[in-house]
Design an enzyme around this catalytic site. Sequence first.
Site, PDB file in Angstrom:
ATOM      1  N   GLY A  14       0.787  -1.221   0.000  1.00  0.00           N
ATOM      2  CA  GLY A  14       0.000   0.000   0.000  1.00  0.00           C
ATOM      3  C   GLY A  14       0.817   1.268   0.000  1.00  0.00           C
ATOM      4  N   LYS A  45      -0.273   2.369  -4.284  1.00  0.00           N
ATOM      5  CA  LYS A  45      -0.809   3.698  -4.553  1.00  0.00           C
ATOM      6  C   LYS A  45      -0.515   4.168  -5.982  1.00  0.00           C
ATOM      7  CE  LYS A  45      -2.677   5.119  -0.600  1.00  0.00           C
ATOM      8  NZ  LYS A  45      -2.742   3.870   0.130  1.00  0.00           N
ATOM      9  N   ASP A 121      -8.448   6.742   2.082  1.00  0.00           N
ATOM     10  CA  ASP A 121      -7.373   7.400   2.814  1.00  0.00           C
ATOM     11  C   ASP A 121      -6.672   8.442   1.939  1.00  0.00           C
ATOM     12  OD1 ASP A 121      -6.574   5.148   1.252  1.00  0.00           O
ATOM     13  OD2 ASP A 121      -4.583   5.222   2.148  1.00  0.00           O
ATOM     14  N   ASP A 122      -6.061   9.406   2.610  1.00  0.00           N
ATOM     15  CA  ASP A 122      -5.228  10.426   1.957  1.00  0.00           C
ATOM     16  C   ASP A 122      -5.959  11.165   0.839  1.00  0.00           C
ATOM     17  OD1 ASP A 122      -3.386   9.401   3.692  1.00  0.00           O
ATOM     18  OD2 ASP A 122      -2.235   8.320   2.192  1.00  0.00           O
ATOM     19  N   TYR A 166      -8.181   7.650   9.645  1.00  0.00           N
ATOM     20  CA  TYR A 166      -7.759   6.273   9.891  1.00  0.00           C
ATOM     21  C   TYR A 166      -6.787   6.125  11.055  1.00  0.00           C
ATOM     22  CZ  TYR A 166      -3.882   7.782   6.812  1.00  0.00           C
ATOM     23  OH  TYR A 166      -2.840   8.458   6.232  1.00  0.00           O
ATOM     24  N   ASP A 232       8.093   5.067   2.520  1.00  0.00           N
ATOM     25  CA  ASP A 232       7.831   5.838   1.302  1.00  0.00           C
ATOM     26  C   ASP A 232       7.831   7.338   1.545  1.00  0.00           C
ATOM     27  OD1 ASP A 232       5.507   5.775   2.783  1.00  0.00           O
ATOM     28  OD2 ASP A 232       4.207   5.130   1.139  1.00  0.00           O
ATOM     29  N   ASN A 260       2.375  -2.704   6.112  1.00  0.00           N
ATOM     30  CA  ASN A 260       2.672  -1.965   4.878  1.00  0.00           C
ATOM     31  C   ASN A 260       4.148  -1.582   4.962  1.00  0.00           C
ATOM     32  OD1 ASN A 260       2.277  -0.418   2.480  1.00  0.00           O
ATOM     33  ND2 ASN A 260       2.085   1.434   3.730  1.00  0.00           N
TER      34      ASN A 260
END
Length: 682
Positions: A14, A45, A121-122, A166, A232, A260
């Site tokens: 993810g 992503k 999310d995001d 989240y 990341d 993740n």
Amino acid sequence: MSTPRRFISGVVEGFYGRPWTMEQRTELFKRQQKWGLNTYLYAPKDDYKHRMYWRDLYTAVEAEQLIALISVAQQHDVEFIYAISPGLDVTFSNPREVTALKRKLDQVKSFGCRSFSLLFDDIETEMCPADKQAFSSFAHAQVAITNSVYQHLGEPETFLFCPTDYCDAFCTPSVSQSSYLHIVGEELLPGIDILWTGPKVVSHKISVESIEEVSTVLKRAPVIWDNIHANDYDPQRLFLGPYKDRPTELIPKLRGVLTNPNCEFYPNFVAIHTLATWCKYSPDGGQTDAEMGDEGQDPCYRPQKALTLALIDWLQEFQSTDGPGARLKKDSSDEEPMQTDVGESAYVPGPEENPLYTAEPLTLYDLKLLSDLFYLPYEHGLTARTMLQELDWLKNHSSAVAANTDQTAEWRSRAQQFDEMCEAVVQMFNRLSNASNRSILYDLYNYICDIKSGVGLARAYVKTLGGHGQPSAQLMNDEPEPWGFRGGLSGEFQRMLPCHGNRDLFRHPPMTQVYCIRPYCPEDKVQVQRILKETRCSGGGSTPLMMQPPLICDGLSAGELPPSPHCALVIEDGVGVCGYALALIDAKQAAAKIQRAVSDPMFEDFPSLVTMQVLPHVTDSSPAKRTIGHLLSSVRNNGSKGVFCEVRRSDQRMLNFYTNVSFKPIKMAGLPPEVIAMGTRL
């Protein structure tokens, strides 16, 4: 009697960045089956058909790859969950958008996939005008589309939902009072599981209490999407430490855990291996690992033991010559000679010539050192911490060398030990560079090359301090070559900001300003009053000072009420007193003075009052954090079980400070609207 659902355990792909290859995912499934992990969540992503172009169907070639991947997962008893992220631009109220989402998931279902996930999310939290007319909140919009898709797919046994809020840090004003989470918990169909990252996006620790709190709001146990090994967000960091700071008592409280991990596939061996060891304590996870406990004790998860077991297995992969990316074994029968003179014997150097280079084999110690140097987001490994502490000591005591004092021998001894630690890093780099499995090396190379260079600079600097050689041009030149320093535009920006370095993992980094924390004495009363006045004037807002609502702590700061014994500290810099932290063990008397309701049940959980202020010119938060830590320890030693503070909404600086030291908003009777109460349990 219904069969309990199995504990979800495994990996979520993810992260942001280059997705893993089909071959790497196949290798992952083999490892998961071997280690007892049962789930893989497909959510890269930057797979553009997962997120940015979620409406687009897969081509025939892409479909063939996904079909093969789902089949391989099934062959290895790994549940393949396909995730899709439509939140960037979906219009929730448009039936055509909902149809497009269902059509995309129907296609994936036709590939043999039986488990799905919707991720929100995001993304931006502002709804478009059309959705505002159709839904009363963002949560209602997400729940409506998720329930519809879930039912359309036949209510699959595994269906995950990732909320926009989240983690604890995203909830307003708190998890227990979040209207968003309450709507999700009440209206999301009960067969849908919810993903959660813990207190933060990258959580240092996840407590049983925090999971019980969010489970109550969500009306179900969450699935942890764990970013403890994710890298990341920073291209200079890699995480090779064990899965830790998540007690195994969490397992019965959770629906599952998915890690993740690092973007680079091969360095994730430790992250996934240690998670698998942790998951063996699941109620349905099989036998516990007898190796984890000492003889005569109940087996329990120990991160360092789990790390050692993982590194032992990883060492075999480094040495493998038949794994992915490994150097092929030399087979003379299949080899095509490059030279024409095949009869020429191998080169043997003469007695005065350079000997042939012989690669030393990689050792378990090398991998332990590697893990220590690239440990976890909130801590370095033991060797890394030792090296930082030794360098700090050698730098601060270098005057002993020139002065030829009694400390000179100690300095030189510790400098020699530091040099030996640096040499171990260099030798680790050399042996890693010669490892047979090149795929692992190539994923690690940028990181190990960078740390070798950094250690080399520190090593040269210590030798210069000890008088061994001339000052290094890399260290002393005002215009070093690019390879002699760590820079880039991002580094330039950070160095220009006042708080640069405050988040360093080295606990007590050298500071340009020296601060002293000492007990408060009566002579400090005038200085504390001065700081109170200055900070109230500079706290922002348009309300005149005399018209601002009184706080319970005002009498304490103004000297009208004495602080409790051993519960008062001040901070000094080179100029004088620049901050203070005061506490009252029993705050009811102070509350009564400004006519607050002392019968408020809040005082049962948070009986003690703390107040703190630091002058604005103190941009380094480290002394303030250490001071409040000492104060809370004193309050706890006096028998208190909780403390609270009051902060004016205009004082954003102190609101941020209290939030960063784990204070959370609490309800308090009779509180003026311009004031926020925050508390923390001890």
